[in-house]
Enzyme design. Structure first.
Site, short mmCIF file in Angstrom:
data_model
loop_
_atom_site.label_atom_id
_atom_site.label_comp_id
_atom_site.label_asym_id
_atom_site.label_seq_id
_atom_site.Cartn_x
_atom_site.Cartn_y
_atom_site.Cartn_z
N LYS A 1 43.68 34.18 66.36
CA LYS A 1 43.14 32.88 65.78
C LYS A 1 41.66 33.10 65.92
O LYS A 1 41.07 33.21 66.79
CB LYS A 1 43.64 31.58 65.94
CG LYS A 1 45.39 31.43 65.69
CD LYS A 1 45.80 30.11 66.21
CE LYS A 1 47.06 29.86 65.83
NZ LYS A 1 47.48 28.63 66.80
N GLU B 1 61.60 19.42 62.53
CA GLU B 1 61.79 18.34 62.43
C GLU B 1 63.34 17.77 62.74
O GLU B 1 63.53 16.50 63.10
CB GLU B 1 61.16 17.50 61.12
CG GLU B 1 59.68 17.72 61.19
CD GLU B 1 59.20 19.15 60.91
OE1 GLU B 1 57.89 19.25 60.85
OE2 GLU B 1 59.99 20.11 60.81
N ARG C 1 61.39 16.52 55.76
CA ARG C 1 62.37 17.77 56.25
C ARG C 1 63.67 17.44 57.09
O ARG C 1 64.56 18.17 56.86
CB ARG C 1 61.59 18.71 56.86
CG ARG C 1 60.09 19.18 56.03
CD ARG C 1 59.30 19.66 56.95
NE ARG C 1 59.67 21.18 57.70
CZ ARG C 1 59.71 22.22 57.30
NH1 ARG C 1 58.89 22.40 56.20
NH2 ARG C 1 60.24 23.16 57.98
#
Length: 645
Positions: free
Chosen positions: A284, A371, A399
């Site tokens: 990253k 979730e 979700r």
């Protein structure tokens, strides 16, 4: 101010132009592309670290594969800025996340190179599989290519898709972008060499011949030969799990080394094997030292100075962010209540759970991008006597709706839902707007649903939720900072289903839920200036409604307006239903409901989004005046008297 020097990038408008470059030019091209991303995001703000990590991978994919005929799906899509630059959108890249500009995610309406819009994670493999199977059924040559991060691979949907991928054959390619080294064994020259060998035509040809020979053997010997092949490669390169799911695993390879990436992707492109997973390791923030040194702080950034890395976060100070008020309040409550715990789905800082975790590390749980699991996990905790707080963005809680219904509401378990990013969210646009939680929660039996009008109310509601053990309870709050209301040292639990009158009037009533109260008060002042006496009610609860307060208000005012930061089906719908049940609509009472429009709003500054939706003071005043003109000839005289006064 001129941008970076980019002679190769200047030659590339679309991937077809990129494919004209020589392989030895690709490293320089990637360096130029990275410089352009850094310069653009320094102007617009946005997701920086993830995009910098996939610069070489983006260039390599478009160089090797026949996009857009090969359908490239970026999981989540927040890493797509390099992709947008080389797919015809460089001239607009400095409009990212602005009103009327480019979306910060992939978007089908923007480009044929964005075949699938995305901003929630773990959907890419399912979508790419759909493209691959559709092409197979129609005898088209195109592939489905999914680029998915190691974090997104924590969600069950990714594995559900992989479990069904065999039917796609070699038309499906999954590229696992592992930027946390959470799965990969060490990466180096040996692993790159092995990846190149086992993905080559020669190796695959020998492997297929061996399979045909082995298939003539008794089943036990055939199974043993197959396992020997898979586990031999698994021991040298990893990937046994993916092989078990039916994928041919290649990797890990260095995602920043073009000499490694290009030949492996070419081999995969030309392979006759079934679905393939290429394991690529990236960093990253690669190539920008400030992002490399603090990947979390440079995941999503404000405008910044490229040389110093300093982000422009405004003047500082001011009211605290709502999520921090929640996190700090919950940590404070947990000091005296050992049953309180907090759950987040890969968003600890975004939800304020990081602050709770620092104070109570053994009671904070980050379940990853999962979730559904998080909600049912909370239900299990609640069933065992704990007081769990599920802190999830409104858009992400969608979700887990089945789990909210089946595992929480039906069983009447006291799970507390702290719903962040409720309402419109500015630059993140429609995919992250919290538009629907009032509707999808307030329809459920057993639920209590409330919304604070300021940060002090949020603190009181956090305590209210902590003490509510008779069933599920949810409170929603917006993105951004509070209103500047001091948070009291002593919190008070609210009476369930009871609102409050903030301003008393006689002709117009504004019934507000949540953070639109500030605009409601501004509207009331303007209406008063026009001679229209106005009541403002902060209802606090959409379920249960304060029926007595609403009945009293509706019957004592000529016009009533409800206002909420949510789609149709929330507060307005429930008030109208109550009025109908009480027979109040038969008396000619004028009720107007103000809510988000029945469409998905694109990114813009939040205040402009709310103005577009009509949910600001101007919109409220306009709604009231139009309602009154339909009902009373005396309105004009009232307004004239107010003007003379």
């Amino acid at each position: 101010m001129s941008g970076p020097d980019t002679p190769l990038l200047d030659k590339v408008t679309y991937p077809a132009d990129l494919r004209k470059l020589k392989p030895e030019q690709l490293t320089q091209f990637a360096d130029e592309l990275r410089s352009e991303v850094i310069d653009a995001v320094s102007v617009t703000g946005g997701h920086l670290g993830a995009g910098l990590g996939v610069v070489e991978l983006t260039a390599a994919i478009h160089y090797v594969f026949d996009t857009p005929n090969d359908r490239l799906v970026w999981d989540v899509g927040h890493q797509c800025y390099p992709h947008k630059i080389i797919t015809g959108r460089r001239d607009r890249i400095r409009t990212l996340r602005k009103g009327g500009g480019l979306s910060g995610f992939t978007k089908r309406s923007e480009s044929e190179y964005d075949p699938f819009g995305a901003a929630h994670s773990s959907t890419s493999i399912s979508a790419a599989l759909g493209f691959a199977i559709a092409n197979k059924l129609n005898d088209r040559p195109g592939r489905g290519i999914a680029v998915i991060g190691d974090g997104a691979m924590s969600a069950g949907m990714a594995y559900e898709a992989m479990n069904n991928a065999e039917a796609a054959g070699n038309r499906l390619v999954v590229i696992l972008n592992d930027n946390d080294m959470s799965i990969a064994p060490p990466v180096g020259g040996l692993s790159a060499y092995l990846a190149r060998i086992v993905s080559s035509r020669e190796f695959l040809g020998i492997r297929q011949l061996a399979r045909r020979v082995a298939s003539k053997l008794p089943k036990a010997l055939y199974d043993a030969a197959r396992k020997t092949d898979e586990y031999a490669r698994g021991m040298t390169m990893g990937g046994t799990l993916f092989e078990e799911l039916g994928f041919y695993y290649v990797g890990p390879i260095d995602g920043h080394n073009m000499e490694h990436l290009i030949p492996v992707l070419e081999n995969v492109r030309d392979a006759a094997e079934g679905p393939c997973l290429v394991h690529v390791v990236t960093e990253k923030g690669k190539g920008y030292k400030y992002a490399e040194e603090a990947a979390d702080k440079y995941h999503g950034v404000a405008k910044f100075d490229v040389v110093s890395g300093k982000q422009d976060k405004g003047p500082g100070g001011g009211p605290p962010a709502y999520q921090n008020v929640f996190g700090e309040t919950l940590a404070r409550l947990a000091n005296d209540d050992s049953r309180i715990c907090a759950i987040t789905a890969a968003m600890p800082s975004g939800t304020g759970v990081d602050k709770f975790a620092r104070a109570h590390p053994d009671k904070a749980f980050d379940v990853g991008i999962a979730e559904q699991h998080g909600v049912t996990f909370a239900a299990g905790l609640a069933a065992q006597g704990m007081r769990p707080f599920c802190a999830i963005y409104s858009t992400f809680l969608q979700r887990a709706y089945d789990q909210v219904v089946h595992d929480v509401a039906i069983q009447n378990l006291p799970v507390r839902f702290a719903i962040d990013r409720a309402g419109l969210v500015g630059a993140d646009g429609s995919t992250h707007a919290g538009s629907f939680d009032l509707t999808y929660l307030a329809t459920l039996p057993n639920f209590v649903v409330m919304a604070p009008s300021d940060e002090a109310e949020l603190a009181h509601m956090t305590l209210t939720a902590a003490q509510h053990d008779s069933g599920p309870i949810a409170f929603r709050y917006p993105r951004g900072s509070g209103t500047g209301i001091p948070i009291p040292g002593r919190l008070e639990a609210l009476e369930i289903g009871k609102g409050r009158i903030v301003k008393q009037g006689s002709k117009v009533a504004i019934l507000s839920l949540g953070a639109r109260l500030t605009e409601a008060m501004k509207a009331a002042d303007r209406l008063e200036a026009k001679g229209l006496s106005t009541t403002v009610v902060d209802l606090r609860f959409v379920k249960p409604l304060d029926e007595e307060l609403i009945r009293r208000t509706l019957t004592s005012h000529e016009v009533a307006v409800t206002i909420e930061e949510a789609a149709v089906g929330g507060l307005g719908a429930h008030v109208l239903t109550l009025a109908s049940d009480l027979g109040l609509t038969d008396a000619g009472l004028k009720i107007r409901t103000m809510r988000l429009p029945d469409r998905f709003q694109d990114q813009d500054k939040p205040e402009l989004q709310y103005a577009e939706a009509g949910l600001d003071a101007d919109g409220i005043v306009d709604t009231v005046l139009k309602a009154l003109r339909h009902n009373s000839a005396s309105v004009d005289s009232n307004i004239e008297e107010g003007a003379r006064a």
